[in-house]
Design a protein around this motif. Structure first.
Motif, mmCIF file in Angstrom:
data_model
loop_
_atom_site.group_PDB
_atom_site.id
_atom_site.type_symbol
_atom_site.label_atom_id
_atom_site.label_comp_id
_atom_site.label_asym_id
_atom_site.label_seq_id
_atom_site.Cartn_x
_atom_site.Cartn_y
_atom_site.Cartn_z
ATOM 1 N N GLU A 1 3.951 1.563 -1.027
ATOM 2 C CA GLU A 1 4.632 1.688 -2.318
ATOM 3 C C GLU A 1 3.663 2.159 -3.405
ATOM 4 O O GLU A 1 4.029 2.926 -4.283
ATOM 5 C CB GLU A 1 5.311 0.385 -2.686
ATOM 6 C CG GLU A 1 6.507 0.117 -1.790
ATOM 7 C CD GLU A 1 7.271 -1.130 -2.153
ATOM 8 O OE1 GLU A 1 6.958 -1.761 -3.186
ATOM 9 O OE2 GLU A 1 8.193 -1.475 -1.390
ATOM 10 N N GLY A 2 2.420 1.708 -3.343
ATOM 11 C CA GLY A 2 1.414 2.175 -4.294
ATOM 12 C C GLY A 2 1.138 3.660 -4.134
ATOM 13 O O GLY A 2 1.026 4.403 -5.120
ATOM 14 N N ILE A 3 1.056 4.102 -2.890
ATOM 15 C CA ILE A 3 0.843 5.531 -2.621
ATOM 16 C C ILE A 3 2.035 6.337 -3.123
ATOM 17 O O ILE A 3 1.865 7.393 -3.746
ATOM 18 C CB ILE A 3 0.610 5.757 -1.110
ATOM 19 C CG1 ILE A 3 -0.742 5.165 -0.698
ATOM 20 C CG2 ILE A 3 0.677 7.238 -0.766
ATOM 21 C CD1 ILE A 3 -0.952 5.083 0.798
ATOM 22 N N ASN A 4 3.246 5.846 -2.881
ATOM 23 C CA ASN A 4 4.442 6.545 -3.349
ATOM 24 C C ASN A 4 4.462 6.663 -4.870
ATOM 25 O O ASN A 4 4.802 7.714 -5.414
ATOM 26 C CB ASN A 4 5.709 5.838 -2.853
ATOM 27 C CG ASN A 4 5.962 6.056 -1.381
ATOM 28 O OD1 ASN A 4 5.423 6.987 -0.784
ATOM 29 N ND2 ASN A 4 6.779 5.198 -0.781
ATOM 30 N N ARG A 5 4.088 5.580 -5.550
ATOM 31 C CA ARG A 5 4.046 5.632 -7.019
ATOM 32 C C ARG A 5 3.010 6.651 -7.489
ATOM 33 O O ARG A 5 3.225 7.385 -8.447
ATOM 34 C CB ARG A 5 3.731 4.244 -7.587
ATOM 35 C CG ARG A 5 4.930 3.329 -7.626
ATOM 36 C CD ARG A 5 4.650 2.068 -8.452
ATOM 37 N NE ARG A 5 3.530 1.286 -7.946
ATOM 38 C CZ ARG A 5 3.621 0.357 -6.998
ATOM 39 N NH1 ARG A 5 4.779 0.097 -6.441
ATOM 40 N NH2 ARG A 5 2.560 -0.312 -6.612
ATOM 41 N N SER A 6 1.874 6.686 -6.793
ATOM 42 C CA SER A 6 0.822 7.640 -7.144
ATOM 43 C C SER A 6 1.297 9.076 -6.951
ATOM 44 O O SER A 6 1.063 9.937 -7.799
ATOM 45 C CB SER A 6 -0.410 7.377 -6.277
ATOM 46 O OG SER A 6 -1.404 8.347 -6.512
ATOM 47 N N ILE A 7 1.989 9.331 -5.848
ATOM 48 C CA ILE A 7 2.514 10.673 -5.582
ATOM 49 C C ILE A 7 3.533 11.063 -6.643
ATOM 50 O O ILE A 7 3.511 12.184 -7.159
ATOM 51 C CB ILE A 7 3.131 10.738 -4.163
ATOM 52 C CG1 ILE A 7 2.032 10.649 -3.107
ATOM 53 C CG2 ILE A 7 3.954 12.011 -3.982
ATOM 54 C CD1 ILE A 7 2.550 10.468 -1.694
ATOM 55 N N GLU A 8 4.419 10.148 -6.987
ATOM 56 C CA GLU A 8 5.427 10.428 -8.016
ATOM 57 C C GLU A 8 4.768 10.705 -9.361
ATOM 58 O O GLU A 8 5.174 11.614 -10.090
ATOM 59 C CB GLU A 8 6.397 9.255 -8.136
ATOM 60 C CG GLU A 8 7.333 9.109 -6.957
ATOM 61 C CD GLU A 8 8.148 7.828 -7.015
ATOM 62 O OE1 GLU A 8 8.039 7.075 -7.999
ATOM 63 O OE2 GLU A 8 8.900 7.578 -6.057
ATOM 64 N N SER A 9 3.747 9.933 -9.686
ATOM 65 C CA SER A 9 3.048 10.114 -10.959
ATOM 66 C C SER A 9 2.357 11.474 -11.014
ATOM 67 O O SER A 9 2.423 12.181 -12.030
ATOM 68 C CB SER A 9 2.023 8.993 -11.140
ATOM 69 O OG SER A 9 1.265 9.193 -12.298
ATOM 70 N N ARG A 10 1.702 11.849 -9.911
ATOM 71 C CA ARG A 10 1.034 13.152 -9.864
ATOM 72 C C ARG A 10 2.039 14.291 -9.949
ATOM 73 O O ARG A 10 1.785 15.304 -10.594
ATOM 74 C CB ARG A 10 0.203 13.275 -8.595
ATOM 75 C CG ARG A 10 -1.027 12.407 -8.606
ATOM 76 C CD ARG A 10 -1.806 12.532 -7.321
ATOM 77 N NE ARG A 10 -2.934 11.607 -7.300
ATOM 78 C CZ ARG A 10 -3.686 11.403 -6.257
ATOM 79 N NH1 ARG A 10 -3.459 12.058 -5.128
ATOM 80 N NH2 ARG A 10 -4.678 10.544 -6.309
ATOM 81 N N SER B 1 0.831 -1.202 0.000
ATOM 82 C CA SER B 1 0.000 0.000 0.000
ATOM 83 C C SER B 1 0.869 1.257 0.000
ATOM 84 O O SER B 1 0.620 2.197 -0.753
ATOM 85 C CB SER B 1 -0.922 -0.015 1.219
ATOM 86 O OG SER B 1 -1.677 1.166 1.273
ATOM 87 N N SER C 1 3.117 14.616 -13.529
ATOM 88 C CA SER C 1 2.034 15.220 -14.298
ATOM 89 C C SER C 1 1.947 16.721 -14.032
ATOM 90 O O SER C 1 1.802 17.529 -14.953
ATOM 91 C CB SER C 1 0.708 14.545 -13.953
ATOM 92 O OG SER C 1 -0.353 15.157 -14.609
#
Length: 82
Positions: free
Chosen positions: A34-43, A32, A46
């Motif tokens: 790591e998923g949040i970290n990937r989401s933050i990096e993606s945002r 979870s 963007s």
């Protein structure tokens, strides 16, 4: 040949945390996070792209406005040939 040996030694001497990053997370909470970290990096990526696009658009709009506010160039003076 010596450069090849140095490259192999450098790879062998790599720190273990760098290698551990490629492992599958052990539990759901780690997954979870790591998923949040990937989401933050993606945002963030963007947002960076959007900011760059806004900056370039503003630059172009400023250039257009400056060109439109300039007076038209004077008409060419034609001197008849002698």
């Amino acid at each position: 040949m010596r450069a090849h040996s140095l490259l192999i030694l450098a790879l062998v001497a790599m720190p273990f945390p760098a290698l551990a990053q490629n492992q599958v997370p052990a539990n759901r909470s780690q997954q979870s996070v790591e998923g949040i970290n990937r989401s933050i990096e993606s945002r963030a990526e963007s947002r960076s792209i959007q900011q760059q696009n806004r900056f370039e658009t503003n630059q172009l709009q400023g250039q257009i406005q400056r060109q439109q506010s300039l007076p038209p160039p004077p008409a060419p003076i034609i001197v008849p040939g002698r």
